[in-house]
Design an enzyme around this catalytic site. Structure first.
Site, PDB file in Angstrom:
ATOM      1  N   ASN A   9       0.868  -1.181   0.000  1.00  0.00           N
ATOM      2  CA  ASN A   9       0.000   0.000   0.000  1.00  0.00           C
ATOM      3  C   ASN A   9       0.904   1.231   0.000  1.00  0.00           C
ATOM      4  O   ASN A   9       1.472   1.579   1.025  1.00  0.00           O
ATOM      5  CB  ASN A   9      -0.885  -0.029   1.261  1.00  0.00           C
ATOM      6  CG  ASN A   9      -1.705   1.241   1.416  1.00  0.00           C
ATOM      7  OD1 ASN A   9      -1.819   2.028   0.481  1.00  0.00           O
ATOM      8  ND2 ASN A   9      -2.277   1.435   2.597  1.00  0.00           N
ATOM      9  N   LYS A  11       0.092   4.213  -0.277  1.00  0.00           N
ATOM     10  CA  LYS A  11      -0.590   5.398   0.287  1.00  0.00           C
ATOM     11  C   LYS A  11      -0.363   6.585  -0.664  1.00  0.00           C
ATOM     12  O   LYS A  11      -0.319   6.398  -1.858  1.00  0.00           O
ATOM     13  CB  LYS A  11      -0.096   5.676   1.702  1.00  0.00           C
ATOM     14  CG  LYS A  11      -0.130   4.425   2.579  1.00  0.00           C
ATOM     15  CD  LYS A  11       0.050   4.717   4.024  1.00  0.00           C
ATOM     16  CE  LYS A  11       0.166   3.387   4.773  1.00  0.00           C
ATOM     17  NZ  LYS A  11       0.091   3.542   6.204  1.00  0.00           N
ATOM     18  N   HIS A  98      -9.454   0.861   4.858  1.00  0.00           N
ATOM     19  CA  HIS A  98      -8.170   1.061   5.556  1.00  0.00           C
ATOM     20  C   HIS A  98      -8.400   1.999   6.748  1.00  0.00           C
ATOM     21  O   HIS A  98      -9.212   2.912   6.682  1.00  0.00           O
ATOM     22  CB  HIS A  98      -7.143   1.659   4.589  1.00  0.00           C
ATOM     23  CG  HIS A  98      -5.755   1.662   5.144  1.00  0.00           C
ATOM     24  ND1 HIS A  98      -5.317   2.630   6.025  1.00  0.00           N
ATOM     25  CD2 HIS A  98      -4.718   0.797   4.985  1.00  0.00           C
ATOM     26  CE1 HIS A  98      -4.063   2.362   6.363  1.00  0.00           C
ATOM     27  NE2 HIS A  98      -3.680   1.252   5.754  1.00  0.00           N
ATOM     28  N   GLU A 100      -6.845   4.424   7.819  1.00  0.00           N
ATOM     29  CA  GLU A 100      -6.691   5.859   7.526  1.00  0.00           C
ATOM     30  C   GLU A 100      -7.937   6.413   6.854  1.00  0.00           C
ATOM     31  O   GLU A 100      -8.296   7.579   7.062  1.00  0.00           O
ATOM     32  CB  GLU A 100      -5.437   6.078   6.663  1.00  0.00           C
ATOM     33  CG  GLU A 100      -4.173   5.899   7.483  1.00  0.00           C
ATOM     34  CD  GLU A 100      -2.965   5.398   6.701  1.00  0.00           C
ATOM     35  OE1 GLU A 100      -2.956   5.496   5.455  1.00  0.00           O
ATOM     36  OE2 GLU A 100      -2.017   4.903   7.352  1.00  0.00           O
ATOM     37  N   GLU A 170      -5.274  -5.375  10.535  1.00  0.00           N
ATOM     38  CA  GLU A 170      -4.278  -4.333  10.750  1.00  0.00           C
ATOM     39  C   GLU A 170      -4.582  -3.602  12.053  1.00  0.00           C
ATOM     40  O   GLU A 170      -5.403  -2.671  12.059  1.00  0.00           O
ATOM     41  CB  GLU A 170      -4.310  -3.328   9.604  1.00  0.00           C
ATOM     42  CG  GLU A 170      -4.058  -3.913   8.238  1.00  0.00           C
ATOM     43  CD  GLU A 170      -3.484  -2.870   7.283  1.00  0.00           C
ATOM     44  OE1 GLU A 170      -2.370  -3.065   6.836  1.00  0.00           O
ATOM     45  OE2 GLU A 170      -4.152  -1.854   7.043  1.00  0.00           O
ATOM     46  N   GLY A 176       2.285   2.035  10.722  1.00  0.00           N
ATOM     47  CA  GLY A 176       3.202   3.159  10.565  1.00  0.00           C
ATOM     48  C   GLY A 176       3.880   3.594  11.854  1.00  0.00           C
ATOM     49  O   GLY A 176       4.498   4.658  11.907  1.00  0.00           O
ATOM     50  N   SER A 216       3.475  -2.325  10.400  1.00  0.00           N
ATOM     51  CA  SER A 216       4.934  -2.293  10.614  1.00  0.00           C
ATOM     52  C   SER A 216       5.609  -3.625  10.292  1.00  0.00           C
ATOM     53  O   SER A 216       6.560  -4.022  10.964  1.00  0.00           O
ATOM     54  CB  SER A 216       5.258  -1.845  12.045  1.00  0.00           C
ATOM     55  OG  SER A 216       4.782  -0.532  12.256  1.00  0.00           O
TER      56      SER A 216
HETATM   57  C1  PEP Z   1      -0.771  -0.041   6.048  1.00  0.00           C
HETATM   58  O1  PEP Z   1      -0.898   1.154   5.863  1.00  0.00           O
HETATM   59  O2  PEP Z   1      -1.627  -0.813   5.596  1.00  0.00           O
HETATM   60  C2  PEP Z   1       0.375  -0.529   6.812  1.00  0.00           C
HETATM   61  C3  PEP Z   1       0.379  -1.763   7.225  1.00  0.00           C
HETATM   62  O3  PEP Z   1       1.385   0.379   7.016  1.00  0.00           O
HETATM   63  P1  PEP Z   1       2.826   0.074   7.673  1.00  0.00           P
HETATM   64  O4  PEP Z   1       3.343  -1.189   7.052  1.00  0.00           O
HETATM   65  O5  PEP Z   1       3.660   1.268   7.308  1.00  0.00           O
HETATM   66  O6  PEP Z   1       2.625  -0.056   9.143  1.00  0.00           O
END
Ligand code: PEP
Length: 254
Positions: A9, A11, A98, A100, A170, A176, A216
């Site tokens: 992703n 973003k 997601h 976000e 997630e 992040g 992460s």
């Molecule tokens: C995500 O945005 O779906 C995600 C898992 O981000 P990150 O790997 O940066 O934590």
């Protein structure tokens, strides 16, 4: 056997030129280094999608996904993109719900249900994101939250429709932040999700559905996470912006 999936992703990162270069690197590395039972998906900003689809034509290891779609078929929704538009450009997957989008754009389980419907109607495979906040985990409501995120957005689907969904667990506190769920924490939730699906649909369906972990994930922790019985891959944010890291995460399945 469930397919092993690693989805990136991006973003709101990478301008057009940078995005094409990154995608080309990912494709070359995937072709050279990954096994055939692994599916890599790159979810780029809308801008790049059509070009990435063209670049990946005929490539079975790397597919292209969007990060969102709007829930209406078409019309006066300035700035939005439809599932039909994505599908007509050759996009195969779409991330829905997601954290976000839930946090900054007010998406709810109900809007996710509508988005999943329209995505499926246009033959896009939804990657449906669920996960609890730190506060919800600390107040021990995380199982209820996850249960309702799945139920309210997907349980209206027929078996045939539900089978097309990919779920991404997630935990919001891990996205992040550099804080990863432990493999035991992630496995516990993945097993819970599978049990819920078996309860609502059936055991065969629960066994078939791919459930990805996101938060992460990096080349160092992917091995242990992906070795868990109910973790079928990852949704990768930050580490998907570096081709070497992204492919090394996918190689955890080699
Ligand atoms: C995500 O945005 O779906 C995600 C898992 O981000 P990150 O790997 O940066 O934590």
């Amino acid at each position: 056997m469930r397919k092993k999936i690693v989805a990136g992703n991006w973003k709101m990162n990478k301008n057009f030129t940078e995005g094409l270069a990154l995608f080309s690197e990912v494709m070359h590395m995937a072709n050279d280094e990954l096994h055939n039972n692994q599916q890599v998906i790159v979810c780029s900003p809308y801008l790049h999608l059509h070009s990435l689809v063209q670049l990946s034509k005929g490539n079975v290891k790397v597919a292209v996904g969007a990060q969102n779609c709007y829930q209406a078929e078409s019309g006066a929704f300035t700035g939005e993109i439809s599932a039909d538009m994505l599908a007509s450009a050759g996009v195969q997957y779409v991330i829905i719900g997601h954290s976000e989008r839930r946090q900054y754009f007010g998406e709810t389980n109900a809007t996710c249900a509508e988005k999943i419907n329209i995505a499926l109607k246009h033959n896009l495979k939804p990657i449906y994101c669920i996960g609890e906040t730190l506060q919800q985990r600390e107040s021990a409501t995380h199982f209820d939250i996850i249960k309702s995120q799945i139920a309210e957005a997907t349980y209206h689907l027929s078996e045939q429709e539900f089978a097309k969904i990919i779920i991404a667990y997630e935990p919001v506190w891990a996205i992040g932040t550099g804080v990863t769920a432990s493999s035991a924490q992630a496995q516990e939730i993945h097993a819970f999700i599978r049990k819920e699906i078996a309860w609502q649909y059936n055991v065969a369906m629960a066994d078939e559905i791919s459930i990805l972990y996101g938060g992460s994930c990096n080349p160092k922790n992917a091995d242990e996470l992906f070795a868990q019985a109910d973790i079928d891959g990852g949704l990768i944010g930050g580490a998907s912006l570096k081709s070497r890291d992204f492919i090394d995460i996918a190689k955890a399945f080699n």
